[in-house]
Design an enzyme around this catalytic site. Structure first.
Site, mmCIF file in Angstrom:
data_model
loop_
_atom_site.group_PDB
_atom_site.id
_atom_site.type_symbol
_atom_site.label_atom_id
_atom_site.label_comp_id
_atom_site.label_asym_id
_atom_site.label_seq_id
_atom_site.Cartn_x
_atom_site.Cartn_y
_atom_site.Cartn_z
ATOM 1 N N ARG A 21 58.257 -12.980 -38.703
ATOM 2 C CA ARG A 21 57.061 -13.134 -39.815
ATOM 3 C C ARG A 21 56.356 -11.598 -40.968
ATOM 4 O O ARG A 21 56.435 -11.683 -41.553
ATOM 5 C CB ARG A 21 56.067 -13.880 -39.836
ATOM 6 C CG ARG A 21 54.708 -14.265 -40.844
ATOM 7 C CD ARG A 21 53.658 -14.376 -39.964
ATOM 8 N NE ARG A 21 52.740 -14.903 -40.949
ATOM 9 C CZ ARG A 21 51.393 -13.756 -40.970
ATOM 10 N NH1 ARG A 21 51.504 -12.458 -39.678
ATOM 11 N NH2 ARG A 21 50.878 -13.631 -41.299
ATOM 12 N N TYR A 36 67.039 -17.851 -30.843
ATOM 13 C CA TYR A 36 67.793 -17.524 -32.304
ATOM 14 C C TYR A 36 67.754 -15.849 -32.871
ATOM 15 O O TYR A 36 66.095 -15.562 -32.437
ATOM 16 C CB TYR A 36 67.914 -18.033 -33.906
ATOM 17 C CG TYR A 36 66.306 -17.895 -34.341
ATOM 18 C CD1 TYR A 36 65.544 -17.181 -34.948
ATOM 19 C CD2 TYR A 36 65.379 -19.192 -33.777
ATOM 20 C CE1 TYR A 36 64.364 -17.461 -35.489
ATOM 21 C CE2 TYR A 36 64.031 -19.940 -34.592
ATOM 22 C CZ TYR A 36 63.914 -18.643 -35.123
ATOM 23 O OH TYR A 36 62.141 -18.682 -35.484
HETATM 24 C C1 LIG Z 1 55.483 -19.911 -33.472
HETATM 25 C C2 LIG Z 1 54.895 -20.462 -35.428
HETATM 26 C C3 LIG Z 1 56.242 -20.579 -35.739
HETATM 27 C C4 LIG Z 1 56.643 -21.000 -36.710
HETATM 28 N N1 LIG Z 1 58.026 -20.780 -36.810
HETATM 29 C C5 LIG Z 1 57.895 -20.937 -38.845
HETATM 30 C C6 LIG Z 1 59.411 -21.705 -39.052
HETATM 31 O O1 LIG Z 1 60.751 -20.954 -38.751
HETATM 32 N N2 LIG Z 1 59.754 -21.145 -40.733
HETATM 33 C C7 LIG Z 1 58.812 -21.371 -41.200
HETATM 34 O O2 LIG Z 1 58.492 -21.768 -42.616
HETATM 35 N N3 LIG Z 1 57.372 -21.322 -41.076
HETATM 36 C C8 LIG Z 1 56.835 -21.046 -39.830
HETATM 37 N N4 LIG Z 1 55.808 -21.567 -39.408
HETATM 38 C C9 LIG Z 1 54.654 -21.172 -39.899
HETATM 39 C C10 LIG Z 1 54.210 -20.004 -40.494
HETATM 40 O O3 LIG Z 1 54.334 -18.974 -39.937
HETATM 41 C C11 LIG Z 1 53.163 -20.156 -41.829
HETATM 42 O O4 LIG Z 1 52.561 -21.614 -42.389
HETATM 43 C C12 LIG Z 1 53.054 -19.403 -42.659
HETATM 44 O O5 LIG Z 1 52.552 -17.771 -42.359
HETATM 45 C C13 LIG Z 1 51.950 -19.667 -43.640
HETATM 46 O O6 LIG Z 1 51.706 -18.500 -44.632
HETATM 47 P P1 LIG Z 1 50.352 -18.699 -45.105
HETATM 48 O O7 LIG Z 1 50.197 -17.380 -46.580
HETATM 49 O O8 LIG Z 1 50.130 -20.341 -46.106
HETATM 50 O O9 LIG Z 1 48.773 -18.270 -44.254
HETATM 51 P P2 LIG Z 1 49.004 -16.842 -43.062
HETATM 52 O O10 LIG Z 1 50.675 -15.979 -42.917
HETATM 53 O O11 LIG Z 1 48.546 -17.704 -41.621
HETATM 54 O O12 LIG Z 1 48.254 -15.833 -44.162
HETATM 55 C C14 LIG Z 1 47.011 -16.576 -43.922
HETATM 56 C C15 LIG Z 1 46.435 -14.914 -44.661
HETATM 57 O O13 LIG Z 1 45.017 -15.001 -44.443
HETATM 58 C C16 LIG Z 1 44.229 -13.614 -44.042
HETATM 59 N N5 LIG Z 1 42.958 -14.251 -43.524
HETATM 60 C C17 LIG Z 1 42.496 -15.055 -42.744
HETATM 61 N N6 LIG Z 1 41.032 -15.638 -43.218
HETATM 62 C C18 LIG Z 1 40.504 -14.957 -44.355
HETATM 63 C C19 LIG Z 1 39.237 -14.068 -44.595
HETATM 64 N N7 LIG Z 1 38.521 -15.296 -43.974
HETATM 65 N N8 LIG Z 1 39.355 -13.578 -45.240
HETATM 66 C C20 LIG Z 1 40.251 -12.800 -45.781
HETATM 67 N N9 LIG Z 1 42.041 -12.784 -45.261
HETATM 68 C C21 LIG Z 1 41.921 -14.022 -44.664
HETATM 69 C C22 LIG Z 1 44.516 -14.073 -42.576
HETATM 70 O O14 LIG Z 1 44.492 -12.436 -41.729
HETATM 71 C C23 LIG Z 1 45.765 -14.222 -42.833
HETATM 72 O O15 LIG Z 1 47.018 -12.676 -43.281
HETATM 73 C C24 LIG Z 1 55.500 -20.868 -37.560
HETATM 74 C C25 LIG Z 1 54.766 -21.013 -37.534
HETATM 75 C C26 LIG Z 1 54.127 -20.862 -36.155
HETATM 76 C C27 LIG Z 1 52.945 -20.165 -35.095
#
Ligand SMILES: Cc1cc2nc3c(=O)[nH]c(=O)nc-3n(C[C@H](O)[C@H](O)[C@H](O)COP(=O)(O)OP(=O)(O)OC[C@H]3O[C@@H](n4cnc5c(N)ncnc54)[C@H](O)[C@@H]3O)c2cc1C
Length: 393
Positions: free
Chosen positions: A110, A224
């Site tokens: 990630r 993987y």
């Molecule tokens: C163990 C695990 C395995 C996974 N495997 C997969 C996979 O194989 N394939 C897949 O597609 N998905 C997978 N996922 C899911 C995937 O990682 C998430 O769905 C994805 O990271 C979501 O992206 P996002 O940008 O919405 O949120 P996030 O990546 O969580 O990013 C949110 C960001 O917002 C910031 N933030 C939070 N609150 C605030 C605030 N109040 N003010 C400012 N910034 C803030 C955080 O610091 C972070 O940087 C997995 C998740 C986990 C936990």
């Protein structure tokens, strides 16, 4: 609102969804700022599977080469028996998704995805150390508020602040995650420490370039290679009635892993003995929410549609959302409300279907014997970079 100047968009959260959106907006010349709570973009998370649908977005952003340099395409998909580690099945993996769905199925860290997306943005777009405490619409202007008292105005604020989104809570109230009685350990191991043999008298060399897994009593293990193939990512699912927090950073230990896998094959236990950092995470389930927008504030990624990991699509959906947001804001440059409406109309049904199929797949995985994997063709063939055939009226 019909407007007479280019949009200015503020995104809260520099995860993979927020950064994809920023990239798609920048590509179209739309002004964007990203405000991220962390002081630096650290190595949070672990391996992530980038499905063909996610790879298509990287291609459209001009980041395919960077992605391919930092991702792996496993050779075969192998299933191994949990106790004696004999081979159950092996099917080709590498090249299959490109032929069937128009893009490869890759595995990456990630943090590498986040870095690639971040590095592609012009300087000055991502502001670190910005803790957003809420966002509202005042007289047609979206306003994001921060813990240090600062306020930032924009045509729209996008809550891409992850699974514990403060913006989602503020717009739609606290949600009600249900603990699924399944937890997962996440860990990584250098490939040179993965045993090459399962054990005396057993036939299968332990795969090194493959996607492979064991299903056993009360759990399953999926492994993987990621990046250049020199690291193996392990996802260890385990049924438990002990509540586990939904967090990416709760520490666990080798011992906890070993205790939960007494009687499993020695090769797997050896791998557990070689992992350094182990994290554990409780898998929770939520219903899809029907609406994401209030005023000029909307949601993206996990903030909009937290999803169980059974289909490995949470990150892919965040990536698709980000691209579609850029595309719809560009298409409706004269009317922000219509642009946000078009974005949600395109994304909500698809992401809700993913959430519900993840739930169904989760239930199926626990049946003995498990039924065949639910069809994912509709997920992988989708190309979020293309305009949909129907637009909102
Ligand atoms: C163990 C695990 C395995 C996974 N495997 C997969 C996979 O194989 N394939 C897949 O597609 N998905 C997978 N996922 C899911 C995937 O990682 C998430 O769905 C994805 O990271 C979501 O992206 P996002 O940008 O919405 O949120 P996030 O990546 O969580 O990013 C949110 C960001 O917002 C910031 N933030 C939070 N609150 C605030 C605030 N109040 N003010 C400012 N910034 C803030 C955080 O610091 C972070 O940087 C997995 C998740 C986990 C936990």
């Amino acid at each position: 609102m019909v407007k007479d100047r280019p949009y200015r968009i503020v995104i809260i959260g520099a995860g993979i969804g927020g950064l994809t959106a920023a990239s798609a907006l920048t590509q179209r010349g739309i002004e964007v700022e990203v405000h991220e709570r962390s002081g630096k973009l650290e190595e949070v998370g672990a391996g992530i599977q980038v499905g063909p649908n996610g790879v298509k977005v990287f291609r459209a952003l001009g980041l395919a080469d960077q992605l391919l340099r930092n991702a792996y395409e496993p050779i075969n998909q192998i299933s191994i028996k949990w106790d004696d580690a004999s081979l159950r099945s092996s099917v080709p993996f590498r090249g299959v998704a490109e032929a069937k769905y128009g893009a490869p199925y890759l595995t990456a860290h990630r943090a590498d995805l986040q870095r690639i997306l971040h590095e592609a943005l012009p300087d000055g777009i991502v502001h670190l150390g910005q803790n957003c405490i809420g966002a509202t619409t005042v007289d047609g202007v979206a306003v994001a508020r921060f813990a240090d008292g600062k306020e930032v105005e924009a045509d729209a604020v996008i809550g891409a602040d992850g699974i514990r989104s403060v913006i989602r809570t503020q717009l739609f109230g606290a949600d009600n995650p249900r603990f699924t009685e399944m937890m997962a350990w996440r860990c990584m191991i250098p490939m040179e420490k993965v045993p090459t043999r399962v054990g005396p008298g057993l036939s299968v060399p332990l795969p090194h370039g493959e996607y492979f897994g064991w299903i056993g009593p009360n759990g399953h293990v999926i492994c993987y290679p990621i990046g250049d193939g020199s690291v193996l990512n392990m996802f260890v699912g385990h049924v438990t009635d002990q509540w586990v927090e939904e967090s990416w950073s709760v520490k666990s230990s080798q011992q906890e892993l070993l205790d939960a896998h007494v009687g499993w094959n020695e090769a797997l236990l050896d791998m557990f003995r070689n992992v350094e950092h182990v994290y554990k995470w409780g898998i929770h389930d939520r219903d899809p929410i029907p609406q994401w927008t209030q005023g000029r504030v909307t949601l993206l990624g996990d903030a909009a549609h937290p999803t169980m990991p059974t289909l490995a699509q949470g990150g892919n959906m965040a990536i698709e959302d980000g691209y579609v947001l850029g595309r719809t804001l560009n298409r409706y440059r004269e009317d922000i409300d219509l642009a946000l409406q078009a974005y949600v109309a395109e994304r909500q049904p698809r992401t809700a279907r993913i959430t519900l199929q993840s739930r169904q797949q989760f239930a199926n995985n626990r049946k003995v014997p498990p039924p065949p994997f639910l069809d994912r063709t509709w997920i992988f063939t989708h190309d979020a970079t293309k305009e949909p055939e129907t637009q909102p009226a």
